[in-house]
Design an enzyme around this catalytic site. Structure first.
Site, PDB file in Angstrom:
ATOM      1  N   THR A   1       7.257   5.385  23.348  1.00 42.31           N
ATOM      2  CA  THR A   1       6.942   4.056  22.787  1.00 42.31           C
ATOM      3  C   THR A   1       5.429   4.033  22.542  1.00 42.31           C
ATOM      4  OG1 THR A   1       6.854   3.074  25.010  1.00 42.31           O
ATOM      5  CG2 THR A   1       8.907   2.806  23.759  1.00 42.31           C
TER       6      THR A   1
ATOM      7  N   THR B   1       8.147   0.501  30.641  1.00 37.41           N
ATOM      8  CA  THR B   1       9.294   1.269  31.130  1.00 37.41           C
ATOM      9  C   THR B   1       8.969   2.746  31.278  1.00 37.41           C
ATOM     10  OG1 THR B   1      10.967  -0.200  30.287  1.00 37.41           O
ATOM     11  CG2 THR B   1      11.606   2.081  30.539  1.00 37.41           C
TER      12      THR B   1
ATOM     13  N   ASN C   1      -2.169  -3.575  24.281  1.00 38.32           N
ATOM     14  CA  ASN C   1      -1.232  -4.551  24.818  1.00 38.32           C
ATOM     15  C   ASN C   1      -1.324  -5.921  24.178  1.00 38.32           C
ATOM     16  OD1 ASN C   1       0.517  -3.303  26.787  1.00 38.32           O
ATOM     17  ND2 ASN C   1      -1.430  -2.634  27.650  1.00 38.32           N
TER      18      ASN C   1
END
Lengths: 369, 369
Positions: A118, A155, A364
């Site tokens: 990701t 994750t 982020n």
């Protein structure tokens, strides 16, 4: 997709987050199966918090993959990673799956590692060759994960495959032991995301005698598994979002192992410490402060701090500008160890962490938008 | 320097960090004195982790100030804020102190608020007028603090002065109650820095009858003290390093107050949540994930999340793009409330937080270097 041509034994460790992706809940069941055949994973969508539809989509994914490969639905693990709260585009997943059987290759591991990325900047693979009872065996793993790591991990997924012959019970034991000293040192199953999973498949094709007790072969296998998983854990921290440093925080002289762990995590997670690492600024007051508020027992007059082999604080007192200048040089290194002795006992623990820089905020604040 | 022309009663709440500045250890003793006269504070140097010399310098500071003002050394609180581990330049402090007696003014509060700033961008003052037993009284406070707040707060100092007449015992009770709903909502004495202190002096000059029990006057005083301290706490969060948003995280439907508090803190402290606040990105998965790993009991299928009055998640499921577009607008506001219902009980708690942006990294990577 990861697929074993023969039935394998499987084991998994999963997130302890109170909110679990339906894929994790499903995988916890699959891990109970006597044998399994493979793993299907998608990235970009975590398939979490989508209501009852989430589990329906997990089953549809497993069922489609199983149908294509001619195995039972319950033979297939399913993993998802990505944004929470968006329905899985199941038709796209089914379409993608239909292309996989023809594309499976024994040397496709790097492609698989790339497919689960990701915000990762590099694919993560690690492998070791072993001799087990005179036979050659391999342990190979891939992983994804590049979050700020605990306590706010993006994750983390890790899939390990081996041709070693080992009983399900011993495989579970080995996975637990290896997790404790690898991913749990960056933390997987403590404070973790909704989808974190480590899954291992062992199909026995190596032809070593089945490992079914804590034998010499078991420990050789455990060493190999630990090496692979530690390597992957290290790659994840190193690929921490925007990270420029890989720092091991080693706490010694703690009253208990729990205290050592608590203090190491508090230091490793402190944004004030992490920004100082980024700036290569020997602001040891922030380290001491984090140790102080962690709740770990410590003796303020006996605390010492060293960066690699250079002491910055001895017995609660800073060593001044000369030491600071030397420590500044250590902090220029890409990788180093910060040792914090709490002066309160004989226990120790260490945690891998990274720095917090401008890139972290950029990634982020922008991811998903 | 804050100085009372007549003896006052004093009370303080101090950091629970295992490493305490010697000034805090000293102030904990002063807080036991029957009466006190004033507070001396410096900024730029925390006088922490300097070995035995630290306490010697605290005593020298108190002693010098007391000598200049003609009072006992034990009448003077001493506070320091700034970098840890640098010896206090005591000669500079003494020299500075000698100028203070002539500079004391009844209207000098803003200067005092400015003098204790470190990375603060604005001086912080708050005051209320009260009627106590027919007499006019004032509660006035100043504060400094602009860290990322808990769990990695830069030092938070708050000094409150009042002319109300109140017993030491009731002043202590009022300070504790007011702290619980103000600074402890951004957290002072839980996970906190080595120097955090809230000190209040009450000199009785207002001439109201002495408050020595939980009377109507006591509650009027408590209300005033709470208003001043809550106002200052809010200013501190608003001035969070690099902060652009002031967000209240309100957790409801928790199984216990402790659970509500734990979940609210986990959400408030999550760097992934804080960067999403910065980007005004309704990434509610991060909020849910933080609630999930906090350890608080929650029902994944009953969790709801709202931004001000706009729901984003109901019963564990996201409400989709329309809701998201509305929430995005709420997140443009300078101040808003995120309500998270855990669906597990009837308890609630709230925490004030701010966003995490590029400025935070800039300030904390550069401060001290």
């Amino acid at each position: 997709m990861i697929f074993s041509e023969v039935p394998a034994v499987g084991a998994g460790v999963f997130t302890r987050n109170a909110i679990k992706s339906p894929s994790v809940l499903y995988d916890m069941e699959v891990a109970r199966s006597k044998t399994v055949r493979g793993i299907v994973a998608n990235s970009g969508n975590a398939n979490t918090c989508n209501g009852p539809r989430g589990m329906v989509d997990v089953l549809a994914t497993a069922d489609t993959a199983a149908g294509l490969m001619g195995v039972d639905t319950s033979d297939i693990f399913v993993s998802s990673t990505g944004v929470i709260g968006l329905p899985l585009p199941i038709n796209m997943v089914k379409k993608g799956l239909s292309a996989l059987p023809g594309a499976l290759r024994p040397d496709g591991w790097e492609d698989a590692a790339r497919a689960i990325m990701t915000t990762d900047t590099v694919p993560k693979l690690s492998a070791v060759k072993l001799r087990l009872g005179g036979k050659a065996a391999t342990v190979l793993g891939i992983a994804k994960g590049a979050g700020m790591i605990q306590p706010n991990m993006a994750t983390m997924l890790c899939f390990v495959a081996t041709d070693a012959d080992i009983s399900k019970r011993m495989l579970k034991a080995a996975l637990k032991a290896a997790t404790d000293v690898s991913f749990n040192r960056i933390t997987v199953d403590g404070d973790s995301s909704t989808n974190d999973s480590v899954i291992v498949l062992a199909n026995g094709v190596a032809g070593n005698g089945r490992i079914d007790k804590p034998s010499v072969e078991y420990y050789a296998f455990l060493d190999g598994l630990t090496a692979v998983m530690s390597g992957l854990a290290r790659m994840i921290v190193k690929d921490g979002e925007g990270a420029t440093k890989l720092v091991e925080v080693r706490v010694t002289g703690a009253a208990s192992e729990r205290d050592a762990d608590t203090a190491a995590r508090a230091i490793s997670n402190s944004p004030l410490v992490k920004t100082a690492l980024y700036a290569a600024d020997p602001n040891w007051g922030r380290i001491l402060c984090a140790a102080g508020y962690s709740g770990a027992k410590l003796d303020p007059d006996a605390v010492s701090i060293a960066f690699d082999r250079t002491f910055m604080v001895k017995r609660g007192t800073g060593l001044g500008p000369d030491a600071e200048a030397k420590v500044e040089k250590v902090m220029q290194r890409d990788e180093y160890v910060i040792t914090v002795d709490l002066g309160a006992g004989k226990s120790s623990a260490s945690i891998l962490t990274c720095d917090l820089g401008h890139e972290y905020v950029k990634i982020n604040a922008e991811y998903r938008s």
